[in-house]
Design an enzyme around this catalytic site. Sequence first.
Site, PDB file in Angstrom:
ATOM      1  N   LYS A  80       0.862  -1.182   0.000  1.00 29.25           N
ATOM      2  CA  LYS A  80       0.000   0.000   0.000  1.00 29.25           C
ATOM      3  C   LYS A  80       0.898   1.231   0.000  1.00 29.25           C
ATOM      4  CE  LYS A  80      -4.467   1.047   0.448  1.00 29.25           C
ATOM      5  NZ  LYS A  80      -5.620   0.369  -0.135  1.00 29.25           N
ATOM      6  N   GLY A 182     -24.435   3.238   3.526  1.00 28.42           N
ATOM      7  CA  GLY A 182     -23.547   3.839   2.527  1.00 28.42           C
ATOM      8  C   GLY A 182     -24.056   3.589   1.123  1.00 28.42           C
ATOM      9  N   GLY A 184     -22.619   4.948  -1.586  1.00 26.65           N
ATOM     10  CA  GLY A 184     -21.539   5.438  -2.456  1.00 26.65           C
ATOM     11  C   GLY A 184     -21.307   4.470  -3.598  1.00 26.65           C
ATOM     12  N   ASN A 185     -20.063   4.350  -4.025  1.00 25.69           N
ATOM     13  CA  ASN A 185     -19.772   3.510  -5.190  1.00 25.69           C
ATOM     14  C   ASN A 185     -20.196   2.059  -4.988  1.00 25.69           C
ATOM     15  OD1 ASN A 185     -18.582   5.553  -6.786  1.00 25.69           O
ATOM     16  ND2 ASN A 185     -16.756   5.449  -5.499  1.00 25.69           N
ATOM     17  N   VAL A 186     -19.677   1.445  -3.941  1.00 26.01           N
ATOM     18  CA  VAL A 186     -19.972   0.021  -3.719  1.00 26.01           C
ATOM     19  C   VAL A 186     -21.434  -0.156  -3.316  1.00 26.01           C
ATOM     20  CG1 VAL A 186     -19.399  -2.023  -2.353  1.00 26.01           C
ATOM     21  CG2 VAL A 186     -17.575  -0.471  -3.072  1.00 26.01           C
ATOM     22  N   TYR A 188     -24.100   1.599  -3.909  1.00 23.12           N
ATOM     23  CA  TYR A 188     -25.051   1.787  -5.010  1.00 23.12           C
ATOM     24  C   TYR A 188     -25.152   0.520  -5.873  1.00 23.12           C
ATOM     25  CZ  TYR A 188     -26.993   3.328  -9.440  1.00 23.12           C
ATOM     26  OH  TYR A 188     -27.762   3.422 -10.573  1.00 23.12           O
TER      27      TYR A 188
HETATM   28  P1  NAD Z   1     -17.599   5.896  -1.306  1.00 21.31           P
HETATM   29  O1  NAD Z   1     -16.890   7.032  -0.658  1.00 21.31           O
HETATM   30  O2  NAD Z   1     -17.994   5.985  -2.726  1.00 21.31           O
HETATM   31  O3  NAD Z   1     -18.935   5.555  -0.476  1.00 21.31           O
HETATM   32  C1  NAD Z   1     -19.019   5.611   0.904  1.00 21.31           C
HETATM   33  C2  NAD Z   1     -20.367   6.230   1.231  1.00 21.31           C
HETATM   34  O4  NAD Z   1     -20.570   6.149   2.643  1.00 21.31           O
HETATM   35  C3  NAD Z   1     -20.491   7.703   0.856  1.00 21.31           C
HETATM   36  O5  NAD Z   1     -21.648   7.902   0.062  1.00 21.31           O
HETATM   37  C4  NAD Z   1     -20.590   8.413   2.196  1.00 21.31           C
HETATM   38  O6  NAD Z   1     -21.371   9.580   2.153  1.00 21.31           O
HETATM   39  C5  NAD Z   1     -21.232   7.356   3.050  1.00 21.31           C
HETATM   40  N1  NAD Z   1     -21.072   7.514   4.496  1.00 21.31           N
HETATM   41  C6  NAD Z   1     -20.049   8.069   5.185  1.00 21.31           C
HETATM   42  N2  NAD Z   1     -20.328   8.044   6.495  1.00 21.31           N
HETATM   43  C7  NAD Z   1     -21.527   7.450   6.643  1.00 21.31           C
HETATM   44  C8  NAD Z   1     -22.348   7.111   7.750  1.00 21.31           C
HETATM   45  N3  NAD Z   1     -21.984   7.385   8.991  1.00 21.31           N
HETATM   46  N4  NAD Z   1     -23.526   6.509   7.527  1.00 21.31           N
HETATM   47  C9  NAD Z   1     -23.932   6.227   6.263  1.00 21.31           C
HETATM   48  N5  NAD Z   1     -23.203   6.523   5.181  1.00 21.31           N
HETATM   49  C10 NAD Z   1     -22.019   7.118   5.369  1.00 21.31           C
HETATM   50  O7  NAD Z   1     -16.682   4.609  -1.033  1.00 21.31           O
HETATM   51  P2  NAD Z   1     -16.772   3.185  -1.733  1.00 21.31           P
HETATM   52  O8  NAD Z   1     -15.763   3.112  -2.809  1.00 21.31           O
HETATM   53  O9  NAD Z   1     -18.190   2.863  -2.016  1.00 21.31           O
HETATM   54  O10 NAD Z   1     -16.250   2.261  -0.561  1.00 21.31           O
HETATM   55  C11 NAD Z   1     -17.087   1.930   0.525  1.00 21.31           C
HETATM   56  C12 NAD Z   1     -16.319   1.036   1.491  1.00 21.31           C
HETATM   57  O11 NAD Z   1     -15.896  -0.143   0.820  1.00 21.31           O
HETATM   58  C13 NAD Z   1     -15.055   1.674   2.068  1.00 21.31           C
HETATM   59  O12 NAD Z   1     -14.898   1.214   3.390  1.00 21.31           O
HETATM   60  C14 NAD Z   1     -13.951   1.111   1.190  1.00 21.31           C
HETATM   61  O13 NAD Z   1     -12.708   1.056   1.869  1.00 21.31           O
HETATM   62  C15 NAD Z   1     -14.480  -0.292   0.930  1.00 21.31           C
HETATM   63  N6  NAD Z   1     -13.986  -0.897  -0.311  1.00 21.31           N
HETATM   64  C16 NAD Z   1     -14.236  -0.324  -1.509  1.00 21.31           C
HETATM   65  C17 NAD Z   1     -13.785  -0.935  -2.679  1.00 21.31           C
HETATM   66  C18 NAD Z   1     -14.098  -0.343  -4.043  1.00 21.31           C
HETATM   67  O14 NAD Z   1     -13.956  -1.055  -5.044  1.00 21.31           O
HETATM   68  N7  NAD Z   1     -14.531   0.900  -4.126  1.00 21.31           N
HETATM   69  C19 NAD Z   1     -13.060  -2.126  -2.611  1.00 21.31           C
HETATM   70  C20 NAD Z   1     -12.823  -2.718  -1.368  1.00 21.31           C
HETATM   71  C21 NAD Z   1     -13.294  -2.093  -0.218  1.00 21.31           C
END
Ligand code: NAD
Length: 362
Positions: A80, A182, A184-186, A188
């Site tokens: 990392k 949440g 967000g990306n995942v 949704y």
């Molecule tokens: P993201 O930032 O797109 O989405 C996270 C969402 O959580 C945001 O919409 C944010 O507003 C919301 N959020 C923050 N605090 C909150 C709360 N207290 N209550 C409810 N919602 C809240 O991130 P992501 O890429 O969707 O990743 C989400 C999680 O998955 C993270 O922990 C990340 O480390 C993990 N992850 C992501 C990936 C990936 O491919 N993107 C891969 C492995 C792990």
Amino acid sequence: MEKFKYMEEYGYEQLCFFQDKNTGLKAIVCVHNTVLGPALGGTRVWNYANEEEAAEDVLRLARGMTYKSALAGLALGGGKAVIMGDPNEIRKDPTIREAFWRSFGRYVNGLSGRYITAEDVGTSTQDMVYVNMETNHVVGLPGRSGDPSPFTALGVFKSIQACCRHVYGDNSVEGKTIAVQGAGNVGYYLCQLLHEAGAKIFISDVVDERVKRVVEEFKATPVDKDAIYSTFADIYAPCALGATINDDTIPQLKCKIVCGGANNVLKNPLVHGRALQERGITYAPDYLANAGGVINVSYEHAEGGYNEEAARRDIDRIYNRMREVLRISDETGALAFQTADKLAEGRIEAMRNVRAILSPRR
Ligand code: NAD
């Protein structure tokens, strides 16, 4: 933290500090383990309070990547990078931005492929394009494997199915209620898959528009951010922050399964993993459930180049792996995360021995 002592205790190989005065770059790269292959892990840009905090974060994250890739069956080790700073400040001046990321790329190149970088929190594909101008040891570039989130969500979906099979004897999510934290990306993309499979979704996010989109597109029910833990649902799917399973939230849970995309879901793995087990709640180890993204991106390095179909087939295998982890845990009484750790460590040790065999260069 006594870094050498910590590195020795947890088997770290390398911790590198890089700086470039002209661009303001202050980066730390950690290579935890390369027994299975080059150490792959994204670059996180974060406003760390100090360099101690940044070093601790990169050490923790790099080790997590070793376990994730090992259990996912990838020929990759764990690493990392973290960069100290404000992502918006770095992006402000386009000339500095390019120089900043290209200087980082040159340092990554200096590691000669021991470490492969990618996007993470606070970085964008364009940043990786700059890195790629200086090194080939970068994945997640435009036109190749693309956004990992839909693939991460697919792995989480397969994990939820495996948990349902384990708990209810049937892997269907049709009619099941799922509290997703949440959007967000995942989150949704996970809601999309759950909706298509006939699940009933409860959704929370701190950003109202994200909740609205999931409500409109997937007929989800909005839930206040603090009420998501106590929502009556079969499954709680954390897709926002880490450490949401803790002393405060566990007594509120009404679910039978905890399975989501977030990293480091258990605040204290031993204490909170045990507390879930005592309440009869099945916990899907986070790094196994959310490995879809790294599996997908790993195909950028595969012979013949990126192949989405092969990546999806590989992600489907998370289902069987999750079932295996849950079965062994039930049989041995071990916590699910302990079983996952043991399987990952077992693979690394087996391959360490294989690598002791002299083989001519290919
Ligand atoms: P993201 O930032 O797109 O989405 C996270 C969402 O959580 C945001 O919409 C944010 O507003 C919301 N959020 C923050 N605090 C909150 C709360 N207290 N209550 C409810 N919602 C809240 O991130 P992501 O890429 O969707 O990743 C989400 C999680 O998955 C993270 O922990 C990340 O480390 C993990 N992850 C992501 C990936 C990936 O491919 N993107 C891969 C492995 C792990």
